[in-house]
Design a protein around this motif. Structure first.
Motif, PDB file in Angstrom:
ATOM      1  N   THR A  47       0.833  -1.194   0.000  1.00 52.09           N
ATOM      2  CA  THR A  47       0.000   0.000   0.000  1.00 52.09           C
ATOM      3  C   THR A  47       0.873   1.253   0.000  1.00 52.09           C
ATOM      4  O   THR A  47       1.823   1.327   0.774  1.00 52.09           O
ATOM      5  CB  THR A  47      -0.872   0.019   1.275  1.00 52.09           C
ATOM      6  N   PRO A  48       0.569   2.227  -0.827  1.00 52.19           N
ATOM      7  CA  PRO A  48       1.306   3.494  -0.728  1.00 52.19           C
ATOM      8  C   PRO A  48       1.081   4.101   0.658  1.00 52.19           C
ATOM      9  O   PRO A  48      -0.040   4.122   1.148  1.00 52.19           O
ATOM     10  CB  PRO A  48       0.682   4.375  -1.806  1.00 52.19           C
ATOM     11  N   GLN A  49       2.151   4.558   1.283  1.00 51.06           N
ATOM     12  CA  GLN A  49       2.034   5.126   2.618  1.00 51.06           C
ATOM     13  C   GLN A  49       1.300   6.451   2.571  1.00 51.06           C
ATOM     14  O   GLN A  49       1.683   7.354   1.844  1.00 51.06           O
ATOM     15  CB  GLN A  49       3.421   5.307   3.230  1.00 51.06           C
ATOM     16  N   ASP A  50       0.221   6.541   3.354  1.00 52.92           N
ATOM     17  CA  ASP A  50      -0.582   7.760   3.420  1.00 52.92           C
ATOM     18  C   ASP A  50      -0.921   8.047   4.878  1.00 52.92           C
ATOM     19  O   ASP A  50      -1.844   7.450   5.434  1.00 52.92           O
ATOM     20  CB  ASP A  50      -1.854   7.587   2.605  1.00 52.92           C
ATOM     21  N   PRO A  51      -0.153   8.930   5.536  1.00 54.24           N
ATOM     22  CA  PRO A  51      -0.409   9.214   6.947  1.00 54.24           C
ATOM     23  C   PRO A  51      -1.764   9.848   7.241  1.00 54.24           C
ATOM     24  O   PRO A  51      -2.140   9.986   8.379  1.00 54.24           O
ATOM     25  CB  PRO A  51       0.712  10.176   7.339  1.00 54.24           C
ATOM     26  N   SER A  52      -2.515  10.201   6.192  1.00 53.62           N
ATOM     27  CA  SER A  52      -3.851  10.760   6.411  1.00 53.62           C
ATOM     28  C   SER A  52      -4.954   9.720   6.238  1.00 53.62           C
ATOM     29  O   SER A  52      -6.130  10.046   6.337  1.00 53.62           O
ATOM     30  CB  SER A  52      -4.094  11.938   5.466  1.00 53.62           C
ATOM     31  N   ASP A  53      -4.581   8.454   6.004  1.00 50.66           N
ATOM     32  CA  ASP A  53      -5.546   7.372   5.822  1.00 50.66           C
ATOM     33  C   ASP A  53      -5.766   6.651   7.150  1.00 50.66           C
ATOM     34  O   ASP A  53      -4.872   5.971   7.643  1.00 50.66           O
ATOM     35  CB  ASP A  53      -5.039   6.388   4.770  1.00 50.66           C
ATOM     36  N   PRO A  54      -6.944   6.777   7.770  1.00 50.87           N
ATOM     37  CA  PRO A  54      -7.186   6.132   9.062  1.00 50.87           C
ATOM     38  C   PRO A  54      -7.024   4.613   9.021  1.00 50.87           C
ATOM     39  O   PRO A  54      -6.739   3.991  10.037  1.00 50.87           O
ATOM     40  CB  PRO A  54      -8.617   6.512   9.417  1.00 50.87           C
ATOM     41  N   ASN A  55      -7.190   4.006   7.843  1.00 47.75           N
ATOM     42  CA  ASN A  55      -7.062   2.557   7.726  1.00 47.75           C
ATOM     43  C   ASN A  55      -5.616   2.076   7.789  1.00 47.75           C
ATOM     44  O   ASN A  55      -5.366   0.883   7.832  1.00 47.75           O
ATOM     45  CB  ASN A  55      -7.723   2.067   6.440  1.00 47.75           C
ATOM     46  N   GLN A  56      -4.657   3.014   7.792  1.00 48.81           N
ATOM     47  CA  GLN A  56      -3.251   2.637   7.875  1.00 48.81           C
ATOM     48  C   GLN A  56      -2.715   2.792   9.306  1.00 48.81           C
ATOM     49  O   GLN A  56      -1.513   2.857   9.521  1.00 48.81           O
ATOM     50  CB  GLN A  56      -2.420   3.461   6.888  1.00 48.81           C
ATOM     51  N   TYR A  57      -3.618   2.824  10.280  1.00 51.54           N
ATOM     52  CA  TYR A  57      -3.246   2.952  11.687  1.00 51.54           C
ATOM     53  C   TYR A  57      -3.803   1.794  12.490  1.00 51.54           C
ATOM     54  O   TYR A  57      -4.862   1.256  12.180  1.00 51.54           O
ATOM     55  CB  TYR A  57      -3.773   4.263  12.269  1.00 51.54           C
ATOM     56  N   THR A  58      -3.073   1.437  13.550  1.00 48.76           N
ATOM     57  CA  THR A  58      -3.490   0.396  14.476  1.00 48.76           C
ATOM     58  C   THR A  58      -3.581   0.997  15.873  1.00 48.76           C
ATOM     59  O   THR A  58      -2.625   1.625  16.342  1.00 48.76           O
ATOM     60  CB  THR A  58      -2.467  -0.759  14.481  1.00 48.76           C
ATOM     61  N   LEU A  59      -4.713   0.797  16.509  1.00 48.52           N
ATOM     62  CA  LEU A  59      -4.929   1.292  17.861  1.00 48.52           C
ATOM     63  C   LEU A  59      -3.960   0.606  18.816  1.00 48.52           C
ATOM     64  O   LEU A  59      -3.836  -0.623  18.805  1.00 48.52           O
ATOM     65  CB  LEU A  59      -6.372   1.002  18.278  1.00 48.52           C
ATOM     66  N   VAL A  60      -3.234   1.403  19.634  1.00 49.91           N
ATOM     67  CA  VAL A  60      -2.289   0.819  20.595  1.00 49.91           C
ATOM     68  C   VAL A  60      -2.679   1.101  22.040  1.00 49.91           C
ATOM     69  O   VAL A  60      -2.111   0.488  22.937  1.00 49.91           O
ATOM     70  CB  VAL A  60      -0.827   1.260  20.335  1.00 49.91           C
ATOM     71  N   GLY A  61      -3.598   2.007  22.297  1.00 54.03           N
ATOM     72  CA  GLY A  61      -4.046   2.269  23.660  1.00 54.03           C
ATOM     73  C   GLY A  61      -3.785   3.689  24.108  1.00 54.03           C
ATOM     74  O   GLY A  61      -3.548   4.585  23.306  1.00 54.03           O
ATOM     75  N   MET A  62      -3.761   3.874  25.417  1.00 56.35           N
ATOM     76  CA  MET A  62      -3.673   5.212  25.983  1.00 56.35           C
ATOM     77  C   MET A  62      -2.238   5.715  26.156  1.00 56.35           C
ATOM     78  O   MET A  62      -2.028   6.880  26.446  1.00 56.35           O
ATOM     79  CB  MET A  62      -4.410   5.259  27.323  1.00 56.35           C
ATOM     80  N   SER A  63      -1.259   4.853  25.992  1.00 59.91           N
ATOM     81  CA  SER A  63       0.149   5.254  26.100  1.00 59.91           C
ATOM     82  C   SER A  63       0.776   5.260  24.710  1.00 59.91           C
ATOM     83  O   SER A  63       0.507   4.352  23.906  1.00 59.91           O
ATOM     84  CB  SER A  63       0.919   4.288  26.983  1.00 59.91           C
ATOM     85  N   PRO A  64       1.638   6.232  24.418  1.00 60.36           N
ATOM     86  CA  PRO A  64       2.258   6.270  23.091  1.00 60.36           C
ATOM     87  C   PRO A  64       3.252   5.130  22.907  1.00 60.36           C
ATOM     88  O   PRO A  64       3.920   4.723  23.859  1.00 60.36           O
ATOM     89  CB  PRO A  64       2.976   7.622  23.062  1.00 60.36           C
ATOM     90  N   PRO A  65       3.340   4.596  21.691  1.00 56.01           N
ATOM     91  CA  PRO A  65       4.349   3.571  21.417  1.00 56.01           C
ATOM     92  C   PRO A  65       5.731   4.217  21.339  1.00 56.01           C
ATOM     93  O   PRO A  65       5.835   5.435  21.161  1.00 56.01           O
ATOM     94  CB  PRO A  65       3.926   3.017  20.053  1.00 56.01           C
ATOM     95  N   PRO A  66       6.794   3.425  21.462  1.00 54.91           N
ATOM     96  CA  PRO A  66       8.129   4.014  21.336  1.00 54.91           C
ATOM     97  C   PRO A  66       8.399   4.458  19.903  1.00 54.91           C
ATOM     98  O   PRO A  66       8.162   3.712  18.959  1.00 54.91           O
ATOM     99  CB  PRO A  66       9.065   2.875  21.752  1.00 54.91           C
ATOM    100  N   CYS A  67       8.862   5.677  19.757  1.00 53.80           N
ATOM    101  CA  CYS A  67       9.217   6.245  18.460  1.00 53.80           C
ATOM    102  C   CYS A  67      10.551   6.966  18.633  1.00 53.80           C
ATOM    103  O   CYS A  67      10.752   7.652  19.636  1.00 53.80           O
ATOM    104  CB  CYS A  67       8.151   7.217  17.972  1.00 53.80           C
ATOM    105  N   LEU A  68      11.455   6.839  17.683  1.00 52.57           N
ATOM    106  CA  LEU A  68      12.819   7.325  17.846  1.00 52.57           C
ATOM    107  C   LEU A  68      13.076   8.726  17.304  1.00 52.57           C
ATOM    108  O   LEU A  68      14.187   9.221  17.397  1.00 52.57           O
ATOM    109  CB  LEU A  68      13.790   6.341  17.176  1.00 52.57           C
ATOM    110  N   GLY A  69      12.086   9.350  16.737  1.00 56.84           N
ATOM    111  CA  GLY A  69      12.316  10.652  16.121  1.00 56.84           C
ATOM    112  C   GLY A  69      12.685  10.482  14.663  1.00 56.84           C
ATOM    113  O   GLY A  69      13.028   9.398  14.219  1.00 56.84           O
ATOM    114  N   GLY A  70      12.611  11.510  13.895  1.00 53.01           N
ATOM    115  CA  GLY A  70      12.886  11.462  12.463  1.00 53.01           C
ATOM    116  C   GLY A  70      11.861  12.289  11.724  1.00 53.01           C
ATOM    117  O   GLY A  70      11.325  13.255  12.251  1.00 53.01           O
ATOM    118  N   CYS A  71      11.527  11.880  10.489  1.00 58.99           N
ATOM    119  CA  CYS A  71      10.572  12.666   9.706  1.00 58.99           C
ATOM    120  C   CYS A  71       9.426  11.826   9.133  1.00 58.99           C
ATOM    121  O   CYS A  71       8.603  12.339   8.399  1.00 58.99           O
ATOM    122  CB  CYS A  71      11.306  13.406   8.593  1.00 58.99           C
TER     123      CYS A  71
END
Length: 77
Positions: free
Chosen positions: A12-36
């Motif tokens: 799938t072409p990556q589209d950060p505005s497509d809700p179907n390309q996200y997975t619910l993880v809960g009330m705490s943010p997942p680990p992310c390392l920074g970048g763009c």
């Protein structure tokens, strides 16, 4: 508000505005390392998918241009 990891499919072409390309993880943010590249967002929920608002779209775009995380958007390399 819950957090969602950006999880586009390999074919799938990556589209950060497509809700179907996200997975619910809960009330705490997942680990992310920074970048763009979008790693996770915090948004209101619609049956396990994020609800995108104009301010959230703007927050994603600003963060991608600046390479800086914000309250509702986290990035990865």
């Amino acid at each position: 508000m819950p957090w969602y990891s950006f999880t586009p499919g390999a074919a799938t072409p990556q589209d950060p505005s497509d809700p179907n390309q996200y997975t619910l993880v809960g009330m705490s943010p997942p680990p992310c390392l920074g970048g763009c590249k979008v790693c996770a967002i915090q948004a209101m929920d619609n049956m396990g998918k994020p609800i995108f608002t104009i301010p959230l779209y703007r927050e994603i775009i600003r963060g991608q241009h600046n390479g800086t995380a914000s309250v509702n958007v986290l990035f990865k390399p």
